[in-house]
Design an enzyme around this catalytic site. Structure first.
Site, PDB file in Angstrom:
ATOM      1  N   GLY A  96       0.813  -1.209   0.000  1.00  0.00           N
ATOM      2  CA  GLY A  96       0.000   0.000   0.000  1.00  0.00           C
ATOM      3  C   GLY A  96       0.847   1.260   0.000  1.00  0.00           C
ATOM      4  O   GLY A  96       1.828   1.364   0.739  1.00  0.00           O
ATOM      5  N   SER A 155       1.062   6.130  -4.749  1.00  0.00           N
ATOM      6  CA  SER A 155       2.050   5.773  -5.769  1.00  0.00           C
ATOM      7  C   SER A 155       2.114   6.740  -6.943  1.00  0.00           C
ATOM      8  O   SER A 155       2.940   6.554  -7.837  1.00  0.00           O
ATOM      9  CB  SER A 155       1.773   4.363  -6.292  1.00  0.00           C
ATOM     10  OG  SER A 155       0.465   4.289  -6.846  1.00  0.00           O
ATOM     11  N   SER A 201      10.702   1.293  -4.567  1.00  0.00           N
ATOM     12  CA  SER A 201      10.444   1.713  -5.945  1.00  0.00           C
ATOM     13  C   SER A 201      11.734   2.106  -6.645  1.00  0.00           C
ATOM     14  O   SER A 201      12.672   2.625  -6.019  1.00  0.00           O
ATOM     15  CB  SER A 201       9.484   2.913  -5.957  1.00  0.00           C
ATOM     16  OG  SER A 201       9.363   3.455  -7.257  1.00  0.00           O
ATOM     17  N   TYR A 214       6.987  11.136  -4.171  1.00  0.00           N
ATOM     18  CA  TYR A 214       6.740   9.701  -4.055  1.00  0.00           C
ATOM     19  C   TYR A 214       8.058   8.947  -3.923  1.00  0.00           C
ATOM     20  O   TYR A 214       8.254   8.146  -2.992  1.00  0.00           O
ATOM     21  CB  TYR A 214       5.955   9.193  -5.268  1.00  0.00           C
ATOM     22  CG  TYR A 214       6.022   7.699  -5.446  1.00  0.00           C
ATOM     23  CD1 TYR A 214       5.379   6.844  -4.551  1.00  0.00           C
ATOM     24  CD2 TYR A 214       6.746   7.135  -6.496  1.00  0.00           C
ATOM     25  CE1 TYR A 214       5.450   5.465  -4.702  1.00  0.00           C
ATOM     26  CE2 TYR A 214       6.825   5.751  -6.646  1.00  0.00           C
ATOM     27  CZ  TYR A 214       6.180   4.927  -5.754  1.00  0.00           C
ATOM     28  OH  TYR A 214       6.260   3.571  -5.892  1.00  0.00           O
ATOM     29  N   VAL A 252       6.381  -1.605 -13.876  1.00  0.00           N
ATOM     30  CA  VAL A 252       5.525  -2.788 -13.826  1.00  0.00           C
ATOM     31  C   VAL A 252       4.286  -2.581 -14.693  1.00  0.00           C
ATOM     32  O   VAL A 252       3.678  -1.505 -14.693  1.00  0.00           O
ATOM     33  CB  VAL A 252       5.110  -3.098 -12.378  1.00  0.00           C
ATOM     34  CG1 VAL A 252       4.377  -4.434 -12.307  1.00  0.00           C
ATOM     35  CG2 VAL A 252       6.331  -3.109 -11.449  1.00  0.00           C
ATOM     36  N   LYS A 308      -5.804   2.934 -11.935  1.00  0.00           N
ATOM     37  CA  LYS A 308      -4.686   3.839 -11.691  1.00  0.00           C
ATOM     38  C   LYS A 308      -4.750   5.121 -12.516  1.00  0.00           C
ATOM     39  O   LYS A 308      -3.933   6.021 -12.336  1.00  0.00           O
ATOM     40  CB  LYS A 308      -3.361   3.110 -11.967  1.00  0.00           C
ATOM     41  CG  LYS A 308      -3.060   2.037 -10.942  1.00  0.00           C
ATOM     42  CD  LYS A 308      -1.846   1.201 -11.319  1.00  0.00           C
ATOM     43  CE  LYS A 308      -0.564   1.997 -11.323  1.00  0.00           C
ATOM     44  NZ  LYS A 308      -0.152   2.470  -9.982  1.00  0.00           N
ATOM     45  N   ARG A 312      13.299   1.885 -20.683  1.00  0.00           N
ATOM     46  CA  ARG A 312      12.794   1.514 -19.370  1.00  0.00           C
ATOM     47  C   ARG A 312      12.982   0.008 -19.161  1.00  0.00           C
ATOM     48  O   ARG A 312      12.991  -0.771 -20.096  1.00  0.00           O
ATOM     49  CB  ARG A 312      11.294   1.815 -19.249  1.00  0.00           C
ATOM     50  CG  ARG A 312      10.930   3.270 -19.207  1.00  0.00           C
ATOM     51  CD  ARG A 312      11.185   3.869 -17.840  1.00  0.00           C
ATOM     52  NE  ARG A 312      10.630   5.208 -17.746  1.00  0.00           N
ATOM     53  CZ  ARG A 312      11.204   6.294 -18.236  1.00  0.00           C
ATOM     54  NH1 ARG A 312      12.356   6.187 -18.867  1.00  0.00           N
ATOM     55  NH2 ARG A 312      10.635   7.475 -18.101  1.00  0.00           N
TER      56      ARG A 312
END
Length: 334
Positions: free
Chosen positions: A75, A78, A115, A144, A182, A190, A227
């Site tokens: 959680g 993000s 992350s 973030y 991801v 999202k 990426r």
């Protein structure tokens, strides 16, 4: 009992599905479902409980005698564009700190999401060293990334300075996972933070031209920005491996170890959808240009050295599975 915070979110809901597939029947999801269709991410799951984040610590205290095996802390706030730094700190740092202490005091394992945003522009590399000095050199580009980095640094200090630190308790197993880019099922909620694949598919299937950002860096062609795209199932496999290997602790990258271009990704979506590639390059918004990562690539050696030997899904295979088995289906949820 297994607790998954963010269990109705993208990575969390895929983890919950995989745990259920393994036969786990006491799974507790901690999340905020809101007013959209986020609930669909867990609509197929058999759950023991659903707990709001503000009630989590009380829930843990009420059930600590029922053998809580592990907490997967996925959680977070993000969104890299979120401006409310206090909200980000409350969710990503303070709650994480509280869960660390609770797990340490109650002998419960903790596997948490960090992350790749902690690496900032990548100028310091993408090596997942966890010592305080190495982490101090990283400079995240947004709140973030900084909040995730702040927690990684606190964990590092506890682990490396236990003799002199006031806080010496450590969970029986701990692992932080630096997830790279991801993609995969259960990310519709999202919004603008969805993967490029999820954004492009509706345009492509409708016959439109895919739109990608132009490059504003001399070393990268339009669409040539790179990426480390990693399929969500691979992320889940790493977490399950950690769950099965209780003696493995540390901060680990989770990517494929191979950077690919946005052009490669777009062409893979076209191919999976049975369409001829049509790509148009548009100017990147001015406000993003100074904070844009042109290259990410996970150094995966540390995870390999820890014993993880499962191969990661190629971009083409991952996109094909995502498009053909989820995005193109009437029910796209896992």
């Amino acid at each position: 009992m297994i607790i998954v915070t963010g269990g109705a979110g993208f990575i969390g809901s895929n983890l919950v599905a995989a745990l259920e597939d393994r036969g786990e029947r006491n799974i507790v999801v901690c999340d905020v479902l809101g007013h959209d269709d986020k609930w669909r991410n867990i609509s197929k799951r058999e759950l023991r409980d659903i707990v709001k984040p503000e009630n989590l610590l009380a829930y843990l205290d009420d059930h600590k005698d029922e053998h809580i095996e592990a907490i997967f802390h996925m959680g977070a706030i993000s969104a890299t564009t979120e401006k409310d730094a206090d909200l980000i700190v409350d969710t990503n740092f303070i709650l994480s700190r509280a869960l660390w202490r609770w797990c340490a005091e109650n002998d419960v394992r903790l596997i948490y999401a960090s992350s790749a945003a902690t690496y900032g522009d990548g100028s310091k590399g993408f090596d997942d060293a966890a010592d305080p000095d190495s982490l101090a050199r990283l400079k995240p580009l947004n709140a973030y990334g900084w909040s995730k980095h702040a927690f990684d640094r606190r964990v590092s200090r506890i682990i490396h300075d236990k003799d002199g630190a006031k806080e010496t308790l450590v969970p029986p197993q701990w692992a932080g996972l630096k997830f790279f880019n991801v993609y995969g099922p259960n990310e519709h909620h999202k919004g603008d933070q969805m993967s490029v694949c999820c954004k492009l598919y509706p345009q492509i299937i409708a016959g439109a031209t895919a739109k990608l950002f132009k490059s504003h860096h001399p070393d990268y062609s339009d669409g040539g920005q790179l990426r480390d795209f990693v399929y969500v199932r691979d992320c889940v496999d790493v977490m399950l491996w950690l769950f099965d290997n209780k003696d493995v602790n540390g901060l680990f990258n989770v990517g494929t170890g191979k950077a690919r271009s946005f052009k490669d990704l777009a062409e893979a979506v076209f191919t999976a959808a049975g369409k001829t590639p049509k790509i148009n390059y548009i100017d990147m918004p001015q406000q993003l240009r100074g904070k844009y990562q042109y290259f990410t690539e996970a150094n995966m050696q540390k995870l390999v050295d820890a014993g993880y030997d499962k191969p990661f899904t190629s971009l083409e295979d991952g996109i094909r599975d995502y498009v053909q088995n989820y995005l193109s289906q009437e029910d796209p949820y896992r």
